[in-house]
Write an enzyme that holds these catalytic residues in place. Structure first.
Site, PDB file in Angstrom:
ATOM      1  N   GLN A 261       0.790  -1.494  -0.022  1.00 33.03           N
ATOM      2  CA  GLN A 261      -0.060   0.080   0.034  1.00 33.03           C
ATOM      3  C   GLN A 261       0.870   1.166  -0.148  1.00 33.03           C
ATOM      4  O   GLN A 261       0.479   2.398  -0.663  1.00 33.03           O
ATOM      5  CB  GLN A 261      -0.799   0.014   1.142  1.00 33.03           C
ATOM      6  CG  GLN A 261      -1.971  -1.010   1.207  1.00 33.03           C
ATOM      7  CD  GLN A 261      -2.716  -1.214  -0.051  1.00 33.03           C
ATOM      8  OE1 GLN A 261      -3.253  -0.189  -0.594  1.00 33.03           O
ATOM      9  NE2 GLN A 261      -2.671  -2.223  -0.812  1.00 33.03           N
ATOM     10  N   HIS A 264       1.359   3.078  -3.289  1.00 31.40           N
ATOM     11  CA  HIS A 264       0.181   3.709  -4.067  1.00 31.40           C
ATOM     12  C   HIS A 264       0.573   5.302  -4.093  1.00 31.40           C
ATOM     13  O   HIS A 264       0.126   5.861  -4.812  1.00 31.40           O
ATOM     14  CB  HIS A 264      -0.806   3.580  -3.384  1.00 31.40           C
ATOM     15  CG  HIS A 264      -1.725   2.186  -3.834  1.00 31.40           C
ATOM     16  ND1 HIS A 264      -2.115   1.908  -5.200  1.00 31.40           N
ATOM     17  CD2 HIS A 264      -2.026   1.008  -3.215  1.00 31.40           C
ATOM     18  CE1 HIS A 264      -2.409   0.796  -5.382  1.00 31.40           C
ATOM     19  NE2 HIS A 264      -2.476   0.184  -4.161  1.00 31.40           N
ATOM     20  N   GLU A 328      -8.549   1.445   5.618  1.00 29.34           N
ATOM     21  CA  GLU A 328      -8.934   1.116   4.504  1.00 29.34           C
ATOM     22  C   GLU A 328      -8.946  -0.715   4.455  1.00 29.34           C
ATOM     23  O   GLU A 328      -9.796  -1.201   4.171  1.00 29.34           O
ATOM     24  CB  GLU A 328      -8.215   1.311   3.303  1.00 29.34           C
ATOM     25  CG  GLU A 328      -8.652   1.216   2.103  1.00 29.34           C
ATOM     26  CD  GLU A 328      -7.946   1.529   0.764  1.00 29.34           C
ATOM     27  OE1 GLU A 328      -8.264   1.412  -0.269  1.00 29.34           O
ATOM     28  OE2 GLU A 328      -6.847   2.168   0.908  1.00 29.34           O
ATOM     29  N   HIS A 329      -7.800  -1.417   4.815  1.00 27.12           N
ATOM     30  CA  HIS A 329      -7.618  -2.554   4.775  1.00 27.12           C
ATOM     31  C   HIS A 329      -7.061  -3.000   5.950  1.00 27.12           C
ATOM     32  O   HIS A 329      -6.332  -2.396   6.836  1.00 27.12           O
ATOM     33  CB  HIS A 329      -6.480  -2.928   3.648  1.00 27.12           C
ATOM     34  CG  HIS A 329      -6.812  -2.403   2.308  1.00 27.12           C
ATOM     35  ND1 HIS A 329      -6.126  -1.300   1.989  1.00 27.12           N
ATOM     36  CD2 HIS A 329      -7.776  -2.892   1.287  1.00 27.12           C
ATOM     37  CE1 HIS A 329      -6.603  -1.040   0.686  1.00 27.12           C
ATOM     38  NE2 HIS A 329      -7.550  -2.010   0.344  1.00 27.12           N
ATOM     39  N   ASP A 362      -7.233  -6.741  -3.837  1.00 27.78           N
ATOM     40  CA  ASP A 362      -6.837  -5.439  -5.046  1.00 27.78           C
ATOM     41  C   ASP A 362      -7.366  -5.999  -6.233  1.00 27.78           C
ATOM     42  O   ASP A 362      -7.729  -5.161  -7.126  1.00 27.78           O
ATOM     43  CB  ASP A 362      -5.555  -4.773  -5.038  1.00 27.78           C
ATOM     44  CG  ASP A 362      -5.454  -3.704  -3.987  1.00 27.78           C
ATOM     45  OD1 ASP A 362      -6.483  -3.416  -3.449  1.00 27.78           O
ATOM     46  OD2 ASP A 362      -4.296  -3.505  -3.724  1.00 27.78           O
ATOM     47  N   HIS A 421     -51.578  19.971   5.310  1.00 28.20           N
ATOM     48  CA  HIS A 421     -51.236  18.619   5.534  1.00 28.20           C
ATOM     49  C   HIS A 421     -52.767  17.901   6.380  1.00 28.20           C
ATOM     50  O   HIS A 421     -52.971  16.929   5.850  1.00 28.20           O
ATOM     51  CB  HIS A 421     -50.152  18.382   6.417  1.00 28.20           C
ATOM     52  CG  HIS A 421     -48.778  18.351   5.723  1.00 28.20           C
ATOM     53  ND1 HIS A 421     -48.457  19.589   5.030  1.00 28.20           N
ATOM     54  CD2 HIS A 421     -47.670  17.270   5.539  1.00 28.20           C
ATOM     55  CE1 HIS A 421     -47.118  19.277   4.610  1.00 28.20           C
ATOM     56  NE2 HIS A 421     -46.843  17.998   4.821  1.00 28.20           N
TER      57      HIS A 421
END
Length: 432
Positions: A261, A264, A328-329, A362, A421
């Site tokens: 990761q 990235h 995230e992971h 992934d 109403h």
């Protein structure tokens, strides 16, 4: 290389750890908003002419302002140039992603309650989706599959893809993934101008109902601006991984997982949680060795030095730390991963066992890799078929059911100061 360590046995460690994460997130927000606002407004006012102008300026590609096409850029021709091995792998991945997301499609439902009212809901797909595919650092064919296939599984008929092609060069693997995933339109445009074109229409590109897909800071800013006029998936932040591991793991394996990761983005975050300080040092040494051998080494080094961390803690408390991070992971490379996983509430995806590297998710497990980042796992989920569908509530009310509801509805209308109403109810009772 000195990496930050936090020891859960030390007083005040949690505050220092949380502060380091907040500093990282602050650096990744707010960039490009003013410039993107100007571009979005211009495209909304001038349409294809504005898109063509920005595309020539930023990507050196000349567009036809009416069709938003460029000579020499053809999705299907580019797909034909995809390497056969890559094509085979994309087909393998696509089959698994299709099978996984087919299981997510929700069912319509109705029931009759004790008062005789028929109630329920119906699911329908979004009519048109715009898929943004980056053309720079993050030009990934796997992301095309992950965004387009759930839309198609939901029943979306029109999927319009935009992607910058700097210098007129398109990634053949991205093109093949788009064709394989069922993209119905393609426009060689990117940046905030592409987001605006999807939201408001430009040239022959008709507006869509929802925009999905990652992008740089300007794309993210543009998505924020157009949200409300169209739907969006999320504002994606830098990648994140937290690995919970015991000393029975090969440190080389865990080091590779952490770097998977970090490569990235310079803002990516990789965190190791373990209960063995000596073994953690072996992982750190393996990280330093491997990062020098990677083509993405420059990015890896920056991310690891700035945001990598080791947390020393009893594994019995690992779930609480994971929940604090909301990453995230999460990988649980321990003897009994389920014992930890059952207490994890905040994470985009969990990988169980020593042979479950996040990289498989992934690409080929079938689960979606578009996941909440920057702590959003506290309140958000990964991309799914549901993101491309709408739920409409349905109620059939008989005269008997009306009589059961009327008095309470009139009372509430009066309490809220909304006489019309109340009238729409009382008039049916004949005393309005």
């Amino acid at each position: 290389m000195s990496i930050r360590r936090f020891d859960s046995a030390s007083e005040g460690w949690a505050g220092g750890f949380a502060a380091s994460s907040r500093w990282r997130l602050a650096r990744g927000r707010g960039e490009g908003l003013a410039k993107s606002a100007v571009i979005v407004r211009d495209v909304r006012e001038r349409g294809g002419e504005a898109v063509a102008g920005y595309t020539e300026r930023f990507d050196k590609v000349r567009l036809n302002a009416d069709t938003l096409t460029a000579d020499g850029v053809d999705l299907f021709e580019a797909a034909e140039r995809c390497n056969p091995d890559v094509r085979e792998a994309l087909n393998f991945a696509a089959d698994r992603i299709e099978a996984y997301h087919a299981q997510q499609k929700p069912q319509d439902h109705s029931f009759v309650d004790p008062a005789g009212l028929e109630l329920g809901w119906r699911w329908t797909p979004v009519d048109a989706v715009g898929l943004y595919v980056p053309g720079g650092r993050a030009s990934y064919p796997s992301s095309v599959l992950m965004n387009a296939i759930p839309a198609r599984a939901a029943g979306v008929k029109r999927i319009a893809m935009v992607s910058p092609v700097p210098g007129g060069q398109m990634n053949p693997a991205v093109a093949y993934a788009a064709v394989r995933a069922g993209v119905t339109e393609f426009y060689p445009i990117g940046g905030a101008q592409a987001v605006a074109a999807l939201a408001y229409g430009a040239g022959k590109l008709a507006s869509v109902d929802k925009i999905v897909g990652p992008g740089n800071a300007y794309v993210a800013a543009a998505k924020r601006i157009v949200f409300g006029d169209v739907g969006i998936d999320t504002i994606a932040g830098p990648s994140e991984i937290t690995v919970v591991a015991d000393n029975q793991n090969n440190p080389e394996w865990i080091a590779a997982d952490l770097l998977s990761q970090a490569e990235h983005d310079p803002l990516a975050q990789s965190i190791l949680i373990t209960d063995d300080a000596v073994w953690a040092s072996r992982v750190e040494a393996a990280v330093e060795k491997q990062m020098t051998q990677l083509a993405t080494g420059e990015t890896v080094v920056q991310a690891w030095e700035d945001y990598g961390a080791v947390v020393l803690a009893p594994l019995s408390g690992a779930a609480a730390i994971v929940n604090q991070i909301a990453p995230e992971h999460v990988e649980l490379a321990v003897a009994d991963p389920d014992a930890i996983a059952k207490d994890i509430r905040h994470s985009g995806a969990i990988f169980l066992g020593r042979f479950a590297p996040e990289a498989l998710g992934d690409y080929v497990t079938g689960s979606n890799h578009v996941l909440p980042t920057s702590g959003a796992a506290r309140f958000a989920s990964g991309l799914s078929v549901l993101d491309f569908m709408k739920r409409t509530s349905i109620q059939r009310i008989s005269e008997q059911g009306f009589k059961h509801l009327a008095r309470a509805a009139e009372t509430l209308a009066k309490a809220e100061g909304l006489p019309a109403h109340g009238l729409s109810v009382s008039i049916r009772r004949g005393d309005g």
